[in-house]
Motif scaffolding. Sequence first.
Motif, short mmCIF file in Angstrom:
data_model
loop_
_atom_site.label_atom_id
_atom_site.label_comp_id
_atom_site.label_asym_id
_atom_site.label_seq_id
_atom_site.Cartn_x
_atom_site.Cartn_y
_atom_site.Cartn_z
N LEU A 276 38.29 51.92 48.07
CA LEU A 276 38.11 51.32 46.75
C LEU A 276 39.20 50.26 46.57
CD1 LEU A 276 37.58 54.57 44.64
CD2 LEU A 276 35.81 52.95 45.33
N ASN A 277 39.08 49.45 45.52
CA ASN A 277 40.07 48.39 45.25
C ASN A 277 40.66 48.55 43.86
OD1 ASN A 277 39.90 46.84 47.73
ND2 ASN A 277 37.83 46.29 47.07
N TRP A 278 41.96 48.25 43.77
CA TRP A 278 42.69 48.36 42.50
C TRP A 278 43.38 47.04 42.19
CZ3 TRP A 278 42.80 52.38 39.08
CH2 TRP A 278 43.73 52.31 38.03
N CYS A 279 43.23 46.58 40.96
CA CYS A 279 43.91 45.36 40.52
C CYS A 279 45.25 45.75 39.89
CB CYS A 279 43.06 44.59 39.52
SG CYS A 279 43.84 43.08 38.91
N ASP A 280 46.35 45.47 40.59
CA ASP A 280 47.67 45.80 40.05
C ASP A 280 48.03 44.90 38.88
OD1 ASP A 280 48.58 47.97 41.75
OD2 ASP A 280 48.58 46.52 43.38
N THR A 281 47.50 43.70 38.84
CA THR A 281 47.80 42.76 37.76
C THR A 281 47.23 43.26 36.44
OG1 THR A 281 47.75 40.91 39.31
CG2 THR A 281 47.56 40.38 36.97
N CYS A 282 45.99 43.74 36.48
CA CYS A 282 45.32 44.20 35.26
C CYS A 282 45.35 45.73 35.11
CB CYS A 282 43.88 43.72 35.24
SG CYS A 282 43.73 41.91 35.24
N GLY A 283 45.83 46.42 36.14
CA GLY A 283 45.96 47.88 36.06
C GLY A 283 44.64 48.61 35.95
N THR A 284 43.67 48.21 36.78
CA THR A 284 42.37 48.87 36.67
C THR A 284 41.63 48.86 38.00
OG1 THR A 284 40.37 49.01 35.32
CG2 THR A 284 41.03 46.82 36.03
N ARG B 242 44.00 45.59 45.60
CA ARG B 242 44.65 46.33 46.69
C ARG B 242 43.75 47.48 47.13
NH1 ARG B 242 47.38 50.84 45.67
NH2 ARG B 242 47.77 50.20 43.52
N ARG B 243 43.56 47.59 48.42
CA ARG B 243 42.68 48.64 48.97
C ARG B 243 43.40 49.99 48.93
NH1 ARG B 243 37.18 48.43 49.61
NH2 ARG B 243 36.45 49.48 51.49
N PHE B 244 42.67 51.03 48.52
CA PHE B 244 43.17 52.40 48.63
C PHE B 244 41.99 53.30 48.95
CE2 PHE B 244 41.71 52.24 44.31
CZ PHE B 244 41.33 53.54 43.97
#
Length: 640
Positions: free
Chosen positions: A11-19, A34-36
Motif C-alpha cells: 500500500l502507499n502512504w502520503c507523509d505530506t498529507c498523513g493519509t 511511501r510504500r509499506f
Amino acid sequence: MPRFEHGKAGLNWCDTCGTLILGQRCDVCSSAGRRFEVSKPGDVRPAMGKSVNVIASLFQKHFGTSDFLKGKTIFLNKVAGEDRTDEIVFQGMVIGTMRYDLHTRDFALDLRLEGARLLQPIAAKGVVEVGHDTGHLKGKNLPGSAVKGHKGGFKAGDPLIVVAGSLICSAVAKVPSNEIGKAEKAIGVRDVGKGALEVSKKRSSWARFVNANESHLRALESKGISDIKSFIGNNKLPVTLSFSGGKDSLACYGLISRATNKFTMIFVNTGLEFPETVRFVEEFAKKNHERLLVADAGNAFWEQVGSFGPPAKDFRWCCKVCKLAPLAEIIERNYPEGTVTVEGNRAFESFARSTIGFVERNPFVPNQIALNPIREWRAVDVWGYIWWRNLDYNPLYEEDFERIGCYLCPSCLESEWSNTSRLHPDLHARWTGHLMDWSQKNGAADEFVKYGFWRWKVFPRKMVQLSQEMGLKLPEERSDRLDLKWVKGVSPCVTGGYSAEGVLSVPKRRDFSMVAEALKTVGAVKHSKEFEIALVKNKDGTLKVFGGGQIVATGPTPESAERIFEAGAKALLRAQLCTECGICVRNCKPRAITLDRGLLINDERCTRCGRCVDACVVAHYYDKLVTGGNPQIATKVRRS
C-alpha cells in the motif's frame, strides 16, 4: 483480485498529507507516497468510533500513553486468528496487532517493531532496558540478569519495548515484572531495529483522506456505473437493489442511483436483524424517496432451530430458510419474469467469494440475475466512496462492528457478540439461553457455548488447539448430527450386482406417506402406508426405504448403488426435515412440486432432473447433518 495466502500486500502512504493513498498519487499534493506492507489479502478498513477507543485503551494499558493517536486516522487490516485479529496501521506503518483473546474474553495487543520504535520516546511504562552484551537479540529469550531496569509493572504475556543501547526491540514478557530478576527466560525478543521514530505533528482526518483519493473514488464510481448501465441497457428485466443495511450494499446504492432512476430496493428482514438495521433501512429509503420491498422471514428461524440445531459456519441452514426463501418468494410475487439485482458482494470478503464475476446466478433464487459492481473493491474503497458521496450509514459501524448482519450469526466474531451483549442484552440473553439448553441436551459442557465451539459442525484446527490449551475434551465434530449406521457397506450381492444397507436416525415429524412423496423425485414409487415401506426403481437400481429409517439400495455397479442410496437418504431427510421454504417449488421448471405440510410431487410432471434436490437446504447440508453419510466410505469398509 485478492490472494488468500501468506505474504504481504503493498500500500502507499502520503507523509505530506498523513493519509493512505488508494490510487497512483495523492490528489492534494501529487505525491506518489511511501510504500509499506500489510498481510494479504489486504482488505484494509478505517478504524471508526468505538474501534478507536479499543485501540487507544490497549496502548494506554500497556505503555501509559494514547495521546499520540489523537487527531490521526487509523486503519485496520484483518488477518487470520482465533477470533478477531487486526493489524493496526498508523502513520503508514503496522505498529501492532490487536486480537480478541478467547481465554480472557478481552482484547490483547501484540507490538510490532515499528510500534516499539514509535513509542519508545513517549512510553510511560512497558519499557525494559537491557545490557549491551546480550549478543544477537532477534528471537532470543533474555534472562532476568540482563535487565538493567524497567518502567512500570507488567504481567506475563504483555507486550514490551526493549532498549539495548541504540537498538530498540519489540518483545513480550515471559514473567511478571516482580519476578523478572530471577527468571532464566524473562523476556522474549521478537524483532530488532535501530533508532526511534517520531510521531507526526500533522493532523489527519477522514475528510483529508477523501480529498486525497477523490480521483480514485471517481474512477471506481465511473466503472461501476458503466458496468451496470451496459448490462441493464441490453436487458429488459426490471432492476432491483439488494439493500441489507450494510456498507457494501450502501456503496451499491450510490452506483445504481446514478446509473438509473428505475430500480427498487429489496430488504430481507430475517427476523434476526439488529433493531438499528431495520430502522436505518426504513429511514434511508424514506429520506431518499426510494421504493422499498421487505421480504420478511417472520419467526422462521425459531420455528426451525429445534430441528436443525444452531447454525454453524459450515452449516448455514438459516441463510436458506430466513433469507433465500423469503427473497425468492417476494421476487416471484413482484417479478414473475425475473429481475436483475445489484448486490454488494466483494471478492475480498472471503475465499469463497474471491472468484465472483460481475454477473452471477443464484441457484436458490432461479429468476434472479445478480450484478456485482464492487466485487474488486476493498473495504477502504467502500468507506471512501460512502464518505465522498456523503451517504448516511448504519450507526452500528460506530459500535466496533466490522460487519452488519444477523445478530446471532455464527460467522460473526466473539468480540462482536460481546458488543451485542452491551447494546442489546435481551437479544444476547435469548440466544445464549437457547444455546445453553441445547448444549445440555447434547451432553456438552457450558464452555462449549461460552467459547463459541457451537459455531462449527466440524471443528477447525484452531478450535481443537484452543480446547487442548483449556483442557476441554472436544469431539471431532458437533454432537447433534444425525447418525447413519451401516449394516453393510457397498458390496457384491449373492444374486448379482451390488448392495448397501444402513439405518438413518431421522426424527419422524411427518407421516410415512410424505416420505413416499419425496421419493418420487428419485424414481417410480410403490409404497405401503400400513407397513411403512416404499420401493423405488430408477436407472441406477432399486431402493427400499422403511419407516424406521432403514435404507437398502441395490445396483449393477458400486457407483450406482452409492448414488441411489444417497438419493434415498436425502429424500428421507427432505420429507422429515422440510421447512416448507418453497425454494424447491421455485426451482422446479415443470411445476411438479407443491407444499401442503410437506412436499407433494406430481408424478406426471416430475422429470427427476434433480434441481429441487440441489436447491434444498436439507439436501445441500446432507454431509453436515449426517454422521457417516458418505456412501463412498462404505465401499472400503464394512460396518456393523
